[in-house]
Structures are given as structure tokens and as C-alpha cells.
Design a protein around this motif. Sequence first.
Motif, PDB file in Angstrom:
ATOM      1  N   ARG A   1       0.834  -1.209   0.000  1.00 54.62           N
ATOM      2  CA  ARG A   1       0.000   0.000   0.000  1.00 54.62           C
ATOM      3  C   ARG A   1       0.861   1.249   0.000  1.00 54.62           C
ATOM      4  O   ARG A   1       0.590   2.218  -0.730  1.00 54.62           O
ATOM      5  CB  ARG A   1      -0.912   0.006   1.228  1.00 54.62           C
ATOM      6  N   ALA A   2       1.903   1.236   0.825  1.00 52.60           N
ATOM      7  CA  ALA A   2       2.764   2.414   0.940  1.00 52.60           C
ATOM      8  C   ALA A   2       3.468   2.711  -0.381  1.00 52.60           C
ATOM      9  O   ALA A   2       3.519   3.865  -0.824  1.00 52.60           O
ATOM     10  CB  ALA A   2       3.785   2.196   2.050  1.00 52.60           C
ATOM     11  N   ARG A   3       4.013   1.692  -1.023  1.00 54.86           N
ATOM     12  CA  ARG A   3       4.726   1.909  -2.285  1.00 54.86           C
ATOM     13  C   ARG A   3       3.781   2.410  -3.369  1.00 54.86           C
ATOM     14  O   ARG A   3       4.144   3.268  -4.179  1.00 54.86           O
ATOM     15  CB  ARG A   3       5.418   0.613  -2.716  1.00 54.86           C
ATOM     16  N   HIS A   4       2.557   1.885  -3.387  1.00 54.47           N
ATOM     17  CA  HIS A   4       1.596   2.322  -4.400  1.00 54.47           C
ATOM     18  C   HIS A   4       1.249   3.797  -4.196  1.00 54.47           C
ATOM     19  O   HIS A   4       1.175   4.569  -5.167  1.00 54.47           O
ATOM     20  CB  HIS A   4       0.334   1.464  -4.312  1.00 54.47           C
ATOM     21  N   SER A   5       1.055   4.201  -2.952  1.00 51.77           N
ATOM     22  CA  SER A   5       0.736   5.601  -2.681  1.00 51.77           C
ATOM     23  C   SER A   5       1.925   6.508  -2.975  1.00 51.77           C
ATOM     24  O   SER A   5       1.762   7.622  -3.490  1.00 51.77           O
ATOM     25  CB  SER A   5       0.292   5.767  -1.221  1.00 51.77           C
ATOM     26  N   ALA A   6       3.133   6.054  -2.657  1.00 49.08           N
ATOM     27  CA  ALA A   6       4.321   6.856  -2.951  1.00 49.08           C
ATOM     28  C   ALA A   6       4.509   7.028  -4.454  1.00 49.08           C
ATOM     29  O   ALA A   6       4.830   8.118  -4.929  1.00 49.08           O
ATOM     30  CB  ALA A   6       5.556   6.213  -2.327  1.00 49.08           C
ATOM     31  N   ALA A   7       4.269   5.956  -5.206  1.00 55.62           N
ATOM     32  CA  ALA A   7       4.382   6.046  -6.669  1.00 55.62           C
ATOM     33  C   ALA A   7       3.324   6.976  -7.249  1.00 55.62           C
ATOM     34  O   ALA A   7       3.477   7.483  -8.367  1.00 55.62           O
ATOM     35  CB  ALA A   7       4.266   4.653  -7.284  1.00 55.62           C
ATOM     36  N   SER A   8       2.251   7.214  -6.486  1.00 56.27           N
ATOM     37  CA  SER A   8       1.180   8.113  -6.923  1.00 56.27           C
ATOM     38  C   SER A   8       1.415   9.560  -6.500  1.00 56.27           C
ATOM     39  O   SER A   8       0.548  10.409  -6.686  1.00 56.27           O
ATOM     40  CB  SER A   8      -0.172   7.632  -6.374  1.00 56.27           C
ATOM     41  N   GLY A   9       2.579   9.829  -5.891  1.00 54.88           N
ATOM     42  CA  GLY A   9       2.924  11.211  -5.596  1.00 54.88           C
ATOM     43  C   GLY A   9       2.849  11.639  -4.151  1.00 54.88           C
ATOM     44  O   GLY A   9       2.788  12.831  -3.856  1.00 54.88           O
ATOM     45  N   TYR A  10       2.909  10.683  -3.231  1.00 55.07           N
ATOM     46  CA  TYR A  10       2.851  11.001  -1.808  1.00 55.07           C
ATOM     47  C   TYR A  10       4.114  10.532  -1.092  1.00 55.07           C
ATOM     48  O   TYR A  10       4.726   9.531  -1.478  1.00 55.07           O
ATOM     49  CB  TYR A  10       1.650  10.318  -1.149  1.00 55.07           C
ATOM     50  N   ALA A  11       4.477  11.255  -0.045  1.00 53.00           N
ATOM     51  CA  ALA A  11       5.394  10.712   0.943  1.00 53.00           C
ATOM     52  C   ALA A  11       4.558   9.855   1.889  1.00 53.00           C
ATOM     53  O   ALA A  11       3.477  10.264   2.316  1.00 53.00           O
ATOM     54  CB  ALA A  11       6.086  11.829   1.715  1.00 53.00           C
ATOM     55  N   VAL A  12       5.026   8.673   2.191  1.00 53.67           N
ATOM     56  CA  VAL A  12       4.283   7.752   3.058  1.00 53.67           C
ATOM     57  C   VAL A  12       5.227   7.285   4.164  1.00 53.67           C
ATOM     58  O   VAL A  12       6.358   6.869   3.890  1.00 53.67           O
ATOM     59  CB  VAL A  12       3.756   6.532   2.276  1.00 53.67           C
ATOM     60  N   ALA A  13       4.762   7.354   5.391  1.00 52.80           N
ATOM     61  CA  ALA A  13       5.598   6.968   6.528  1.00 52.80           C
ATOM     62  C   ALA A  13       4.846   6.022   7.442  1.00 52.80           C
ATOM     63  O   ALA A  13       3.628   6.140   7.623  1.00 52.80           O
ATOM     64  CB  ALA A  13       6.038   8.195   7.320  1.00 52.80           C
ATOM     65  N   THR A  14       5.584   5.085   8.014  1.00 53.97           N
ATOM     66  CA  THR A  14       5.027   4.208   9.032  1.00 53.97           C
ATOM     67  C   THR A  14       6.067   3.991  10.106  1.00 53.97           C
ATOM     68  O   THR A  14       7.270   4.166   9.867  1.00 53.97           O
ATOM     69  CB  THR A  14       4.576   2.860   8.442  1.00 53.97           C
ATOM     70  N   ILE A  15       5.616   3.662  11.298  1.00 51.57           N
ATOM     71  CA  ILE A  15       6.524   3.371  12.410  1.00 51.57           C
ATOM     72  C   ILE A  15       6.075   2.081  13.094  1.00 51.57           C
ATOM     73  O   ILE A  15       4.933   1.655  12.957  1.00 51.57           O
ATOM     74  CB  ILE A  15       6.566   4.515  13.441  1.00 51.57           C
ATOM     75  N   ASP A  16       7.009   1.479  13.800  1.00 51.12           N
ATOM     76  CA  ASP A  16       6.660   0.371  14.681  1.00 51.12           C
ATOM     77  C   ASP A  16       6.262   0.957  16.024  1.00 51.12           C
ATOM     78  O   ASP A  16       7.064   1.636  16.684  1.00 51.12           O
ATOM     79  CB  ASP A  16       7.843  -0.577  14.870  1.00 51.12           C
ATOM     80  N   ALA A  17       5.023   0.710  16.419  1.00 53.93           N
ATOM     81  CA  ALA A  17       4.574   1.155  17.732  1.00 53.93           C
ATOM     82  C   ALA A  17       5.228   0.300  18.813  1.00 53.93           C
ATOM     83  O   ALA A  17       5.823  -0.750  18.533  1.00 53.93           O
ATOM     84  CB  ALA A  17       3.051   1.056  17.822  1.00 53.93           C
ATOM     85  N   ALA A  18       5.144   0.743  20.044  1.00 53.56           N
ATOM     86  CA  ALA A  18       5.678  -0.039  21.162  1.00 53.56           C
ATOM     87  C   ALA A  18       5.052  -1.433  21.154  1.00 53.56           C
ATOM     88  O   ALA A  18       3.845  -1.588  20.995  1.00 53.56           O
ATOM     89  CB  ALA A  18       5.383   0.672  22.480  1.00 53.56           C
ATOM     90  N   GLY A  19       5.907  -2.452  21.291  1.00 52.54           N
ATOM     91  CA  GLY A  19       5.422  -3.828  21.251  1.00 52.54           C
ATOM     92  C   GLY A  19       5.303  -4.386  19.857  1.00 52.54           C
ATOM     93  O   GLY A  19       4.873  -5.531  19.676  1.00 52.54           O
ATOM     94  N   CYS A  20       5.671  -3.608  18.854  1.00 50.91           N
ATOM     95  CA  CYS A  20       5.572  -4.008  17.451  1.00 50.91           C
ATOM     96  C   CYS A  20       6.969  -4.238  16.894  1.00 50.91           C
ATOM     97  O   CYS A  20       7.922  -3.572  17.301  1.00 50.91           O
ATOM     98  CB  CYS A  20       4.893  -2.891  16.671  1.00 50.91           C
ATOM     99  N   GLY A  21       7.093  -5.154  15.938  1.00 48.62           N
ATOM    100  CA  GLY A  21       8.401  -5.423  15.359  1.00 48.62           C
ATOM    101  C   GLY A  21       9.374  -5.875  16.435  1.00 48.62           C
ATOM    102  O   GLY A  21       9.094  -6.811  17.189  1.00 48.62           O
ATOM    103  N   ASP A  22      10.510  -5.192  16.522  1.00 55.76           N
ATOM    104  CA  ASP A  22      11.523  -5.551  17.523  1.00 55.76           C
ATOM    105  C   ASP A  22      11.360  -4.789  18.834  1.00 55.76           C
ATOM    106  O   ASP A  22      12.166  -4.948  19.751  1.00 55.76           O
ATOM    107  CB  ASP A  22      12.929  -5.271  16.963  1.00 55.76           C
ATOM    108  N   ARG A  23      10.331  -3.951  18.937  1.00 57.72           N
ATOM    109  CA  ARG A  23      10.170  -3.155  20.148  1.00 57.72           C
ATOM    110  C   ARG A  23       9.505  -3.977  21.257  1.00 57.72           C
ATOM    111  O   ARG A  23       8.523  -4.679  21.009  1.00 57.72           O
ATOM    112  CB  ARG A  23       9.352  -1.902  19.858  1.00 57.72           C
ATOM    113  N   PRO A  24      10.015  -3.913  22.451  1.00 63.55           N
ATOM    114  CA  PRO A  24       9.466  -4.743  23.540  1.00 63.55           C
ATOM    115  C   PRO A  24       8.070  -4.293  23.959  1.00 63.55           C
ATOM    116  O   PRO A  24       7.704  -3.122  23.827  1.00 63.55           O
ATOM    117  CB  PRO A  24      10.473  -4.537  24.683  1.00 63.55           C
TER     118      PRO A  24
END
Length: 242
Positions: A59-82
Motif C-alpha cells: 500500500r505504501a509503495r503504491h501511494s508513494a508512486a502516486s505522488g505522496y510521501a508515506v511513513a510508518t513506524i513500529d509502535a511499542a510492542g511491534c516489530g523488535d520493540r518490547p
Amino acid sequence: MALHFTSEQRLDDNVLEREFTLGEIPGTLWTPESAAPVPLILMAHNNGLPRTAARLVARARHSAASGYAVATIDAAGCGDRPRSAADEQARTDLRQAMQAGEPVDEILESLVDSLVETAVPEWRTTLDALLALPDIDGPVGYSGWTAVGIHLAAVDPRIAAAGFFAGGHVPRAQREEARQITIPLLLLLQWDDEGNPRRRALDLFDAFGSKEKTLHANLGGHVGTPWFEVEDGNRFFDRHLK
């Protein structure tokens, strides 16, 4: 708090993907090839999924290719975050209740409300840092996790339009906050979502105070949102961010 880019690569759709850190917050930023600053979309996922989840990245790449900056973060407890001990216990209680066929609403209320209260300040800190970059400008859109998006839009006037996925639990506090939301809104509903009662999603849509709000309902379960909704979502943001 300073944002530090830790890696970058040019993808085959002419999108630049950059990993960053902001204190303890890890994130990813996708930007198009553009000589001018572009609008920003914050793309959040339900807590528990890392920011590298394939659906979110697509989704992010499709929106970026359409002319947007797209950002996401790992919230606490997400990904490698405890995770906090309290959140870990709540998740354990949730699994046990589901396995036993017991009601889970009160457990979800506590768990999701805690996640929202932690995540929204981090999203606002991230937004501060991203809007200071020379290749990003307002207005700002939000796409994804409904409970976080409602609270973020309620407390941060920089959010100009939002696309929500109705598949996650929305605590009572955010359902009340929905009445304060007046920005343009697109709500996606999977009609047969096994984890989100249809009536509750429809009541939430009715509660939003926006004068312009659109509901798209599609047959299928929680992860069955059709890809054309991503394209429709970009058209929605085109109307309100460009």
C-alpha cells in the motif's frame, strides 16, 4: 528529537525507501521522484504487525508512486520493540479467553486503549520530524488502524483527511471521540469480518461528525480487502491533499 536515516534504496517503481530512527522509534519513509515537496500520508497498522508487513509495504509503495510521501513506524510492542508487562499479560488473557470461547470485549478495551495512548504521542513526534524535511509538506493524511487514527485526528489538527479500516476493535473512548472528527473520511468495511461485528462498524460510521464521509463495504473476511480499494484510497487523498 532528531530523525536519523539509517539506510536507503531506490526501488524499481522509482520510489525511494528510507529506514529511519527517531529516538527509540523505528520507521520507514517512502517518497516519489519529485522536485517539489509532496503531501504526507501516515500509514498505521494494527498493533502486532511490524512495519515490514507485506500488505502495508505494498500500500505504501503504491501511494508513494502516486505522488505522496508515506511513513510508518513500529509502535511499542511491534516489530523488535518490547511490550510492556501489562500489555503482554493482556494479550495472554485475550488468547486464553478466545480459546475458551469467553467474551473478550473488556480485555480488548483495556489492551487497545493502552496501545492508543502510547502510540498517538509517538505518531505526533514522528509527524513533527517528517514535516521538517525539505521534500515533505502538508497537508497530511492518515490511513490504517482506526482506533489510533480517531484519537490522532481528534488531538492533532494537521490531519486533513483519513482512511480507516473497520476491522480492529475501537474502544469506547475512541467511539465517543468519533463525534469530534469532522475531516473528510473514508471507512473500509469487510462485510464478513470475523473479528469485528458489522453492526458495530456501521454504528461507528454513523457516529463520525464529518460532513463528507464515505463507507465502502466489500464481501469477505478480515484480510480480504480488494486491491482496488487502495487505488480508490489514493483518489480520495487526491481530492483532499493535492
